[in-house]
Write a protein that holds these residues in place. Structure first.
Motif, PDB file in Angstrom:
ATOM      1  N   PRO B 535      30.636  39.810  26.167  1.00 19.32           N
ATOM      2  CA  PRO B 535      30.958  39.570  27.111  1.00 19.32           C
ATOM      3  C   PRO B 535      30.265  40.083  28.243  1.00 19.32           C
ATOM      4  CG  PRO B 535      32.163  41.149  25.362  1.00 19.32           C
ATOM      5  CD  PRO B 535      30.768  40.670  24.524  1.00 19.32           C
ATOM      6  N   ASN B 572      39.420  40.010  36.181  1.00 17.68           N
ATOM      7  CA  ASN B 572      38.521  40.850  35.067  1.00 17.68           C
ATOM      8  C   ASN B 572      38.731  42.039  35.095  1.00 17.68           C
ATOM      9  OD1 ASN B 572      36.034  41.755  35.088  1.00 17.68           O
ATOM     10  ND2 ASN B 572      35.402  43.042  36.529  1.00 17.68           N
ATOM     11  N   ALA B 574      38.908  43.115  31.644  1.00 15.05           N
ATOM     12  CA  ALA B 574      37.814  43.635  30.952  1.00 15.05           C
ATOM     13  C   ALA B 574      37.234  44.560  31.532  1.00 15.05           C
ATOM     14  CB  ALA B 574      36.733  42.723  30.585  1.00 15.05           C
TER      15      ALA B 574
END
Lengths: 99, 711
Positions: B535, B572, B574
């Protein structure tokens, strides 16, 4: 890193101890989000935190973002000078609430 | 190894069987052997005891009986000799009485002449008168005539009494009248004075009938003994002594009749120890006894002791060794005189039969002992073979059982070998019903589980390998996305630039970038994506692309960050964020405009050797909060100045003691680095960091970009 949860009258306190790095930040984020799920006011005690990595910062940022979006409060307490320096470097001091 | 194991188990079992049976057999052997030996010994002892007891008992009985018999015999002999001697003494008494009558009433008797010895009378019993030298024969005619009255009685006694050789009478006056058949011997006689003779003095002293000790006969008739009696007148004056002479040889006839065996002997001893009568007389020449025997002559202490007892008139029996023979002695006193009868017996004669019994019993004992020995021998042999047989049996049984036990273990071993070769489908088939079967079942279960595990592991490993390979590719791709050709801009000589990124083991999110915008501006970027792994890497690609895209528009560093932040904040979920520092250098003027989004402050080293942090506002990180405003600052770079930008991979490099390298140490390091090319400066810093961490693993990417300005 170890964590303890302590229920106070008006808020819930998460006492963090040790290093917050990429190995432990996942757990920290999970606990913070769990606490925010059930409580309106979460205080994270950073008194015994010796180090925080960028992954740890991300966990705190996520917590802050979730709290803001849900109208809840996440506060940091007893932040040491060293950790504060890191927080200031990345500009987090501007968005976080300190107790 | 397995061969050895198998042999070892078999061997152990056999050894165990053999050892146990050997111990048992040896124990039995020792006990039996001891028992048999004990039996042998006690049978020997018992045998010996039996022999001794029997023989001794027999011997004792015989001995006691023999002694008793001997006593009786001695008594018998004593009695018979007593009778004999008493009769002789009676005869002497009778003669003495007759003589006394003559002396007391001489007028009542006629005178009968007695002739001197005459050779013509040889072999005829006659009275023979001789005179002592002191006597006057002419004056003694009347007394001789008176004595002539005794002729008949004394001749009678001399002639017809057993054991008597002569009778005689001696007078105080010196007359001696002898009655015997040996007139020829007295022809040349000189001075025969009766009062000096032993028989005369003996009777005179005793004043009654008595016996002389043994003495040598005056006429060479050998050893003689005389029984004499005194003759008194009315006034009890001694007038004469009547005597009866007996040769030892003649007297001894009294005891020769005693039944005393071939080697036995009997004799009579007087109070002086002289032998008076005895059996087995050793006769000298002419049938007379000349050898005097006296018990005192012996050195045998037993005999001497007995002689003393004899003198006291005691009776008894004793045993001693006499002339090499074991002898029994019995002694018994006589009544008529202080004499003692002694009977001697050879013990062997008495005990001979007992000895035979003893020898026979002994032989029997030896034979029976030999029998016992034979039986013991055969028992021991049987035991020995029994032991060997049981040993062999133990080995055979041990072998059979060892094989029986070892067989399933071998099957198990074969199975395990198969499994170890990778044949997990192999099933061990053992149905012994014991622990080995359980072990085999456990092995089969283990094989099954192993199979399942291995298949799982195989797929997981394959997946991991795939991911790992992909991550490897990602890391390479990430690195290849960073400009890595140096010198980067050979066409521009206003600056010298060098950058490096040493990725940590796990793919990370650091990146640097530099590029020209137009001919006048050099853009330098350094950034650090929060977290690690794929990631972070993907986010880094996004951030790098966005910053480059915005920068290429020729806008200010503040606008670049604000644009990139806006783009990064969208989608976004995450919660990733990026710290970044962006600088835009006018390569002609040396003016550096820069903006900082939560990143470490760069360090500038001036040509004069001083170094300092580049004062950078701490704006918020990128992708954190949308629509953030970022500040912008400028600094003037002069010829020979060096700009160092870096990530926290440098300052947070840790050593063994978990200490960070720190920003301060970095500043100190840069201060002392001599002026050089950008690559040299990077190399020096890298070297300093390496020396600090030593061999500790690298946790974070180490990223540095250095630019030396030289217009």
């Amino acid at each position: 890193m170890t964590m303890q949860m302590k229920k106070e009258d008006k808020y819930i306190e998460l006492i963090v101890e040790g290093r917050i790095d990429s190995n432990t930040s996942g757990e920290l984020q999970e606990r913070i989000l769990e606490a925010l799920e059930e409580n309106n006011h979460v205080v994270v005690d950073f008194g015994s935190v010796t180090y925080i990595s960028s992954a740890g910062l991300r966990a705190i940022l996520m917590g802050q973002k979730v709290a803001s979006s849900k109208g809840k409060v996440m506060e940091l307490s007893n932040v040491s000078e060293m950790v504060m320096e890191v927080l200031e470097t990345v500009g987090f001091d501007k968005i976080l609430v300190f107790k | 190894m397995s061969e050895k194991m198998r042999r070892s188990i078999r061997g152990k079992l056999i050894t165990m069987a053999v050892t146990i049976s050997t111990i048992v057999v040896c124990l039995l052997g020792v006990v039996s052997w001891g028992g048999i030996n004990e039996m042998k010994k006690s049978s020997y002892v018992m045998n010996q005891e039996l022999v001794t007891l029997t023989a001794d008992a027999a011997e004792n009985i015989v001995r006691d009986q023999a002694m008793l018999d001997l006593r009786h015999l001695a008594e018998g002999v004593a009695n018979s000799v007593d009778t004999r001697i008493s009769s002789l003494m009676d005869q002497v008494t009778v003669i003495a009485a007759a003589a006394q009558e003559l002396y007391r009433n001489p007028s009542d008797y006629s005178r009968i002449p007695i002739n001197p010895p005459d050779e013509k009378n040889k072999g005829k019993y006659v009275g023979q008168v001789v005179y002592a030298d002191r006597a006057n024969s002419a004056k003694l005619g009347d007394e001789v005539g008176l004595l002539g009255n005794l002729n008949a009685i004394m001749n009678q006694v001399s002639q017809s009494t057993d054991g008597v050789s002569s009778t005689y009478i001696g007078t105080e006056s010196g007359i001696t009248v002898m009655y015997d058949d040996q007139s020829e011997m007295k022809m040349d006689m000189e001075n025969l004075d009766p009062v000096t003779r032993l028989w005369y003095t003996g009777a005179e002293e005793e004043m009654q009938v008595t016996w002389t000790p043994v003495f040598e006969d005056s006429f060479g008739r050998g050893l003689t003994l005389t029984c004499s009696a005194p003759v008194y007148d009315k006034d009890y004056n001694l007038k004469a002594v009547v005597a009866l002479g007996a040769q030892l040889s003649d007297l001894s006839a009294a005891i020769t009749g005693a039944n005393i065996g071939d080697e036995g002997a009997a004799f009579v001893v007087d109070k002086y120890g002289d032998v008076i009568m005895r059996t087995h007389l050793e006769e000298g020449e002419e049938g007379v006894v000349t050898e005097r025997e006296n018990l005192y002559d012996t050195e045998n202490p037993y005999i001497l002791e007995v002689v003393e007892k004899m003198k006291l008139g005691e009776s008894g029996i004793f045993e001693n060794n006499f002339e090499g023979n074991e002898m029994y002695w019995a002694y018994e006193p006589m009544e008529c005189m202080p004499w003692t009868v002694v009977v001697l017996f050879n013990a062997s004669e008495v005990l001979g039969p007992v000895m035979d019994i003893k020898n026979q019993t002994n032989e029997l004992a030896i034979t029976s002992q030999q029998e016992v020995d034979k039986i013991v021998q055969s028992s021991l042999m049987a035991m020995f073979w029994g032991m060997i047989a049981s040993g062999v049996l133990a080995i055979v049984v041990g072998l059979i059982y060892a094989n029986k036990l070892a067989q399933p273990i071998r099957a198990l071993e074969k199975g395990v070998k198969n499994i170890s070769k990778g044949n997990l489908d192999y099933k061990i088939d053992i149905t012994t019903g014991d622990e080995i079967e359980s072990l085999a079942t456990a092995f089969n279960d283990m094989t099954n589980n192993l199979e399942i595990h291995i298949s799982k592991l195989t797929s997981v490993t394959a997946e991991r390998e795939k991911v790992s390979a992909e991550l490897d590719v990602a890391t390479k791709m990430q690195l290849s996305m960073l400009p890595n050709k140096f010198p980067a801009f050979p066409e521009y000589d206003q600056f010298d630039l060098y950058a490096t990124m040493i990725p940590a083991k796990e793919v990370g999110g650091d990146f640097y970038d530099f590029f020209m915008v137009g001919d006048d501006h050099l853009v330098m970027v350094i950034a650090d994506v929060s977290g690690k792994g794929v990631p972070a890497a993907l986010f880094m690609v996004k951030a790098k692309t966005l910053i480059q895209n915005y920068a290429q528009k020729g806008i200010s560093s503040k606008e670049i960050l604000e644009g990139a932040n806006h783009q990064l904040c969208s989608n976004n979920d995450a919660g990733m964020f990026v710290t970044a520092w962006v600088g835009v250098l006018d390569i002609h003027t040396g003016e550096l405009a820069y903006s900082n989004a939560g990143h470490n402050k760069p360090i500038i080293k001036r040509k004069d050797g001083t170094a300092e942090y580049v004062d950078s506002d701490t704006n918020f990180v990128l992708a954190g909060i949308d629509d953030m405003e970022y500040s912008q600052q400028t600094i003037k770079m002069c010829e020979g100045d060096t700009l160092c930008i870096y990530t926290d991979g440098v300052t947070e490099a840790s050593n063994k003691e978990d200490e960070f390298y720190t920003q301060e140490k970095l500043l100190d390091t840069i201060k002392v680095i001599p002026n050089g090319t950008a690559k040299e400066v990077v190399g020096c810093v890298k070297k300093s960091v390496d020396e600090f961490v030593e061999n500790e693993p690298q946790y974070d990417d180490i990223t540095m970009l250095t630019m030396v300005y030289k217009p």
